[in-house]
Design an enzyme around this catalytic site. Structure first.
Site, mmCIF file in Angstrom:
data_model
loop_
_atom_site.group_PDB
_atom_site.id
_atom_site.type_symbol
_atom_site.label_atom_id
_atom_site.label_comp_id
_atom_site.label_asym_id
_atom_site.label_seq_id
_atom_site.Cartn_x
_atom_site.Cartn_y
_atom_site.Cartn_z
ATOM 1 N N GLN A 39 -52.241 4.735 28.557
ATOM 2 C CA GLN A 39 -51.763 5.927 29.257
ATOM 3 C C GLN A 39 -51.458 5.590 30.724
ATOM 4 O OE1 GLN A 39 -50.986 9.044 28.026
ATOM 5 N NE2 GLN A 39 -50.190 9.396 30.081
ATOM 6 N N LYS B 112 -51.509 13.520 22.648
ATOM 7 C CA LYS B 112 -50.910 12.477 21.787
ATOM 8 C C LYS B 112 -51.828 12.157 20.616
ATOM 9 C CE LYS B 112 -48.091 10.557 25.447
ATOM 10 N NZ LYS B 112 -48.218 9.722 26.636
ATOM 11 N N ASP C 157 -44.362 1.748 23.619
ATOM 12 C CA ASP C 157 -43.495 2.255 24.696
ATOM 13 C C ASP C 157 -42.166 1.501 24.748
ATOM 14 O OD1 ASP C 157 -44.777 4.410 25.975
ATOM 15 O OD2 ASP C 157 -46.208 3.030 26.895
#
Ligand SMILES: NC(=O)c1ccc[n+]([C@@H]2O[C@H](COP(=O)([O-])OP(=O)(O)OC[C@H]3O[C@@H](n4cnc5c(N)ncnc54)[C@H](OP(=O)(O)O)[C@@H]3O)[C@@H](O)[C@H]2O)c1
Length: 288
Positions: free
Chosen positions: A98, A54, A121
């Site tokens: 994460q 990422k 998210d």
């Protein structure tokens, strides 16, 4: 032999990411450097690998990514302190913790500490509330990716019967809210089935669009699919590095269109994370 049209996620992700890159370039031209911070807790190799991927992708898109790596022994308070620092830092627009974090730490509690406007998210309780109310805000990545995937491949959703197998917080529940919204790429008649509906195949067999969101390998078989239906495989379970999807491959013999076993919903989920990150930067910079 399979006759179903495949609905890959890669071209959808490519399109979304090219829009993200253009938006990042616009921000930079306006003097704003979009920053997506990342937080890793512990020494799990797979998590460290995902975060590296990422970060690399963030750099390619033009983001900077301040990173904090907490030791596996870090406390809940240590994690909250890192998030408080990022919340207060005006140069950081989005924060990604994460998942998973070590089992003795509470991910949901940590997420609730994050500034909802920096939640890339789209899973913060405030953002779930915004979704329920139809207010602007970051959308949960996997559901938003599924809506984008259907739209990209020209699958009409409005007015059609969508059945979602699973009501989990990351996928089934927010997807149901999203696809029932009054927008051209949604506006569906949505039914959600789960373990409380013993005869769930009765519902999935009438679905024009069936989304598997259970996380039970092979749970969706051809006899659960209406001939010609669109089948989206969202649920997966990992056994080590092996990916086990909810949708049995033989469903392709009955479906009219289907996401591939690998490379369906996954790439669109990651693309939506970056879309949330650039949108967060735009909003915080007062650019829309
Ligand atoms: N592809 C991606 O990028 C991506 C991203 C995020 C998540 N996912 C996957 O999406 C799946 C769902 O995630 P989640 O967090 O929403 O999961 P979750 O909270 O575990 O929810 C699973 C849902 O499936 C239902 N279910 C499980 N077994 C069932 C059965 N035998 N019959 C009927 N319903 C059953 C459960 O019913 P009850 O509510 O009655 O227990 C629950 O509602 C997971 O596999 C996850 O790995 C994929």
């Amino acid at each position: 032999m399979s006759s179903a049209r495949l609905l890959p996620g890669a071209p959808v992700a490519e399109q979304v990411l090219s829009e993200v890159a253009a938006s990042v370039a616009e921000l930079r031209a306006a003097g704003v450097t979009p920053a997506l911070a990342t937080v890793l807790v512990g020494d799990d190799d797979a998590s460290a690998g995902y975060i590296r991927i990422k970060q690399r992708q963030a750099a390619e898109l033009g983001f900077v990514s301040p990173h904090v790596h907490l030791a596996a022994s870090a406390s809940q308070a240590d994690l909250h302190a890192v998030l408080a620092d990022f919340n207060a830092d005006k140069s950081v627009h989005g924060v990604l913790v994460q998942y998973p974090i070590p089992g003795r730490l509470d991910y949901d509690r940590a997420l609730a500490e994050l500034d909802p406007d920096k939640d890339v998210d789209g899973m913060h309780p405030v953002n779930m509330g915004r979704l329920a109310l139809g207010l602007p805000g970051p959308l949960p990545c996997t559901p938003a990716g599924i809506e984008a995937l259907l739209a990209f491949h020209g699958v009409p959703v409005a007015g059609r019967e969508v059945v979602i197998l699973g009501r989990g917080a990351t996928l089934g529940r927010p997807l149901a809210m999203l696809l029932a919204q009054k927008r051209p790429t949604a506006n569906a008649a949505v039914t959600v089935v789960h373990t409380g509906v013993a005869d769930w195949p009765r519902y999935t067999r009438r679905a024009e669009i069936l989304v598997a969101a259970a996380g039970v390998p092979g749970i969706v078989r051809p006899e659960h699919v209406r001939p010609g239906a669109v089948v989206v495989g969202g649920g997966v379970r990992y056994e080590g590095r092996r990916l086990l999807p909810d949708v049995d491959e033989s469903c392709a013999e009955v479906a009219g269109a289907i996401t591939p076993r690998v490379g369906g919903v996954g790439p669109t989920t990651v693309a939506m994370l970056f879309r949330n990150a650039v949108d967060a930067a735009r909003r915080q910079a007062g650019l829309g």
